[in-house]
Design a protein around this motif. Structure first.
Motif, PDB file in Angstrom:
ATOM      1  N   ARG A 119      30.458   9.889 -65.100  1.00  0.00           N
ATOM      2  CA  ARG A 119      31.913   9.676 -65.142  1.00  0.00           C
ATOM      3  C   ARG A 119      32.481  10.090 -66.496  1.00  0.00           C
ATOM      4  N   GLN A 171      39.007  17.686 -59.803  1.00  0.00           N
ATOM      5  CA  GLN A 171      39.416  17.420 -58.422  1.00  0.00           C
ATOM      6  C   GLN A 171      38.522  18.151 -57.422  1.00  0.00           C
ATOM      7  N   THR A 213      35.133  16.176 -57.215  1.00  0.00           N
ATOM      8  CA  THR A 213      35.137  14.779 -56.797  1.00  0.00           C
ATOM      9  C   THR A 213      34.763  14.630 -55.334  1.00  0.00           C
ATOM     10  N   LYS A 228      35.920  12.067 -53.579  1.00  0.00           N
ATOM     11  CA  LYS A 228      37.045  11.430 -52.909  1.00  0.00           C
ATOM     12  C   LYS A 228      37.870  12.494 -52.203  1.00  0.00           C
ATOM     13  N   GLY A 254      40.125  11.471 -49.384  1.00  0.00           N
ATOM     14  CA  GLY A 254      41.325  10.908 -48.785  1.00  0.00           C
ATOM     15  C   GLY A 254      41.482  11.375 -47.357  1.00  0.00           C
ATOM     16  N   ILE A 269      45.145   9.068 -50.814  1.00  0.00           N
ATOM     17  CA  ILE A 269      43.901   8.843 -51.548  1.00  0.00           C
ATOM     18  C   ILE A 269      43.991   7.471 -52.185  1.00  0.00           C
ATOM     19  N   ASP A 270      43.000   6.641 -51.896  1.00  0.00           N
ATOM     20  CA  ASP A 270      42.955   5.276 -52.432  1.00  0.00           C
ATOM     21  C   ASP A 270      44.246   4.511 -52.158  1.00  0.00           C
ATOM     22  N   GLY A 271      44.830   4.723 -50.979  1.00  0.00           N
ATOM     23  CA  GLY A 271      46.032   4.000 -50.586  1.00  0.00           C
ATOM     24  C   GLY A 271      47.329   4.565 -51.151  1.00  0.00           C
ATOM     25  N   LEU A 272      47.246   5.583 -51.997  1.00  0.00           N
ATOM     26  CA  LEU A 272      48.449   6.186 -52.576  1.00  0.00           C
ATOM     27  C   LEU A 272      48.832   7.429 -51.780  1.00  0.00           C
TER      28      LEU A 272
END
Length: 91
Positions: free
Chosen positions: A20, A32, A35, A37, A39, A56-59
Motif C-alpha cells: 500500500r 487506478q 487496483t 477495486k 465497483g 465504488i465503496d458506496g460512492l
C-alpha cells in the motif's frame, strides 16, 4: 539483558502494508489501473434517458447520460473506450 526474545511478526500483514505504501508513490492513473477495486455500474432510467454511474465503496460518480433513442451497440463500445475507469467495473 536477554537476547532470546520471541518476536511476533506477521509477514503477510507487513507486505500488505508495504505494498500500500509503495502504491501511494505511483501516479493516480496508474494506481487506478492496478487496483483490484472495480465497483459496479448503476444504470438508472429517467424519462427517455439512461444515467450511467460508477459506484465504488458506496460512492456514486456520474459517468454520462445517454438518450434511449440514440443507444446502439457501437455507442456502448465507444463509451467503454472513452471512459477507461469502466474497464474493471462489473455490469
Amino acid at each position: 539483558m536477554n537476547l532470546k526474545t520471541d518476536i511476533d511478526f506477521d509477514i503477510n500483514r507487513f507486505f500488505q502494508w508495504w505494498g500500500r505504501e509503495l502504491s501511494n508513490c505511483l501516479p493516480e492513473t496508474l494506481r487506478q489501473k492496478l487496483t483490484k477495486k472495480s465497483g459496479y455500474i448503476l444504470l438508472t432510467i429517467v424519462n427517455d434517458q439512461v444515467q450511467i454511474e460508477q459506484v465504488i465503496d458506496g460512492l456514486k460518480q456520474q459517468i454520462t447520460t445517454v438518450s434511449l433513442n440514440e443507444t446502439n451497440p457501437e455507442d456502448y463500445l465507444q463509451l467503454i473506450n472513452d471512459k477507461t475507469e469502466l474497464e474493471k467495473a462489473d455490469f
